[in-house]
Design a protein around this motif. Sequence first.
Motif, PDB file in Angstrom:
ATOM      1  N   UNK A  88       0.836  -1.201   0.000  1.00 46.18           N
ATOM      2  CA  UNK A  88       0.000   0.000   0.000  1.00 46.18           C
ATOM      3  C   UNK A  88       0.876   1.259   0.000  1.00 46.18           C
ATOM      4  N   UNK A  89       1.909   1.269   0.866  1.00 46.89           N
ATOM      5  CA  UNK A  89       2.826   2.420   0.875  1.00 46.89           C
ATOM      6  C   UNK A  89       3.498   2.588  -0.481  1.00 46.89           C
ATOM      7  N   UNK A  90       3.937   1.470  -1.033  1.00 43.26           N
ATOM      8  CA  UNK A  90       4.613   1.499  -2.332  1.00 43.26           C
ATOM      9  C   UNK A  90       3.674   2.027  -3.413  1.00 43.26           C
ATOM     10  N   UNK A  91       2.459   1.527  -3.456  1.00 38.09           N
ATOM     11  CA  UNK A  91       1.499   1.970  -4.475  1.00 38.09           C
ATOM     12  C   UNK A  91       1.194   3.460  -4.338  1.00 38.09           C
ATOM     13  N   UNK A  92       1.106   3.939  -3.104  1.00 40.03           N
ATOM     14  CA  UNK A  92       0.805   5.357  -2.886  1.00 40.03           C
ATOM     15  C   UNK A  92       1.999   6.257  -3.175  1.00 40.03           C
ATOM     16  N   UNK A  93       3.193   5.667  -3.289  1.00 43.29           N
ATOM     17  CA  UNK A  93       4.385   6.476  -3.565  1.00 43.29           C
ATOM     18  C   UNK A  93       4.498   6.836  -5.045  1.00 43.29           C
ATOM     19  N   UNK A  94       3.612   6.284  -5.869  1.00 42.45           N
ATOM     20  CA  UNK A  94       3.601   6.634  -7.291  1.00 42.45           C
ATOM     21  C   UNK A  94       4.679   5.987  -8.128  1.00 42.45           C
ATOM     22  N   UNK A  95       4.951   4.682  -7.936  1.00 44.33           N
ATOM     23  CA  UNK A  95       5.958   4.040  -8.779  1.00 44.33           C
ATOM     24  C   UNK A  95       5.462   3.919 -10.228  1.00 44.33           C
ATOM     25  N   UNK A  96       6.374   3.604 -11.112  1.00 42.31           N
ATOM     26  CA  UNK A  96       5.997   3.338 -12.503  1.00 42.31           C
ATOM     27  C   UNK A  96       5.004   2.172 -12.488  1.00 42.31           C
ATOM     28  N   UNK A  97       3.901   2.319 -13.207  1.00 47.06           N
ATOM     29  CA  UNK A  97       2.809   1.345 -13.137  1.00 47.06           C
ATOM     30  C   UNK A  97       3.252  -0.064 -13.512  1.00 47.06           C
ATOM     31  N   UNK A 137      10.321  -9.563  -3.718  1.00 50.65           N
ATOM     32  CA  UNK A 137       9.410  -8.501  -4.149  1.00 50.65           C
ATOM     33  C   UNK A 137       9.148  -7.520  -3.007  1.00 50.65           C
ATOM     34  N   UNK A 138       8.925  -8.052  -1.817  1.00 50.19           N
ATOM     35  CA  UNK A 138       8.693  -7.174  -0.657  1.00 50.19           C
ATOM     36  C   UNK A 138       9.934  -6.343  -0.361  1.00 50.19           C
ATOM     37  N   UNK A 139      11.081  -6.982  -0.365  1.00 51.36           N
ATOM     38  CA  UNK A 139      12.331  -6.267  -0.099  1.00 51.36           C
ATOM     39  C   UNK A 139      12.591  -5.194  -1.155  1.00 51.36           C
ATOM     40  N   UNK A 140      12.308  -5.507  -2.395  1.00 49.05           N
ATOM     41  CA  UNK A 140      12.487  -4.533  -3.471  1.00 49.05           C
ATOM     42  C   UNK A 140      11.611  -3.304  -3.239  1.00 49.05           C
ATOM     43  N   UNK A 141      10.360  -3.517  -2.860  1.00 49.01           N
ATOM     44  CA  UNK A 141       9.468  -2.380  -2.602  1.00 49.01           C
ATOM     45  C   UNK A 141       9.961  -1.563  -1.411  1.00 49.01           C
ATOM     46  N   UNK A 142      10.420  -2.248  -0.357  1.00 43.59           N
ATOM     47  CA  UNK A 142      10.930  -1.549   0.827  1.00 43.59           C
ATOM     48  C   UNK A 142      12.144  -0.700   0.457  1.00 43.59           C
ATOM     49  N   UNK A 143      13.065  -1.277  -0.290  1.00 46.95           N
ATOM     50  CA  UNK A 143      14.270  -0.532  -0.682  1.00 46.95           C
ATOM     51  C   UNK A 143      13.927   0.667  -1.558  1.00 46.95           C
ATOM     52  N   UNK A 144      12.974   0.494  -2.471  1.00 45.37           N
ATOM     53  CA  UNK A 144      12.561   1.617  -3.316  1.00 45.37           C
ATOM     54  C   UNK A 144      11.951   2.735  -2.480  1.00 45.37           C
ATOM     55  N   UNK A 145      11.165   2.362  -1.466  1.00 43.76           N
ATOM     56  CA  UNK A 145      10.583   3.375  -0.576  1.00 43.76           C
ATOM     57  C   UNK A 145      11.672   4.103   0.203  1.00 43.76           C
ATOM     58  N   UNK A 146      12.648   3.354   0.709  1.00 41.84           N
ATOM     59  CA  UNK A 146      13.745   3.978   1.460  1.00 41.84           C
ATOM     60  C   UNK A 146      14.523   4.963   0.582  1.00 41.84           C
ATOM     61  N   UNK A 147      14.819   4.565  -0.640  1.00 46.24           N
ATOM     62  CA  UNK A 147      15.563   5.426  -1.544  1.00 46.24           C
ATOM     63  C   UNK A 147      14.725   6.657  -1.921  1.00 46.24           C
ATOM     64  N   UNK A 149      12.274   8.150  -0.344  1.00 48.28           N
ATOM     65  CA  UNK A 149      11.993   9.091   0.741  1.00 48.28           C
ATOM     66  C   UNK A 149      13.181   9.316   1.664  1.00 48.28           C
ATOM     67  N   UNK A 150      14.341   8.753   1.317  1.00 47.28           N
ATOM     68  CA  UNK A 150      15.573   8.961   2.089  1.00 47.28           C
ATOM     69  C   UNK A 150      15.382   8.661   3.566  1.00 47.28           C
ATOM     70  N   UNK A 151      14.771   7.541   3.868  1.00 42.07           N
ATOM     71  CA  UNK A 151      14.507   7.152   5.259  1.00 42.07           C
ATOM     72  C   UNK A 151      15.695   6.380   5.813  1.00 42.07           C
ATOM     73  N   UNK A 152      16.792   7.024   6.005  1.00 43.90           N
ATOM     74  CA  UNK A 152      17.929   6.350   6.636  1.00 43.90           C
ATOM     75  C   UNK A 152      18.693   7.292   7.502  1.00 43.90           C
TER      76      UNK A 152
END
Length: 152
Positions: A88-97, A137-147, A149-152
């Motif tokens: 849900x977070x990933x989808x709301x972040x506006x990734x390429x469809x 797939x889950x890890x990929x979405x998490x990493x994309x979110x971190x990158x 939104x710079x959550x580190x």
Amino acid sequence: MMEGLVNVWDLEQFRCFSFYAILLLLKMIALAVITGQVRLRKKAFANPEDAVHHGGVQYCRSEPLVERCLRAHHNDMENIYPFLFVGALYAMSGPVLWLARMHFITFTAARILHSVAYVLALPAPTRSAAYVLAQAMSLSMILQLLVRYHWW
């Protein structure tokens, strides 16, 4: 209405995520029904009152196939619930469809294969490969979110 808020249903990525989330929840419900049917067929109940209702307290016992179904369901809860949040977070972040869709389809297909492999005791490494693919797939979405939104 507050200015600047986006209606998530206007996002094609979120509608896509929602479709696969619903499929995964239906799969979990189906697995719970299968577990119940196996309990009835094998006469193996977890609670004495259920066993008595279905023939006697001697049927309050474990059964390998029921235990296998329960382990598959438990594994679903450990993996699908986090996916629902991360997806849900990933989808709301506006990734390429197309990329979002690939993540959602791959995760869903891998989790379906994992359950089938678990319940039917398919040869190794089918179940493990499905598990790793879904986790990737889950890890990929998490990493994309971190990158993103710079959550580190």
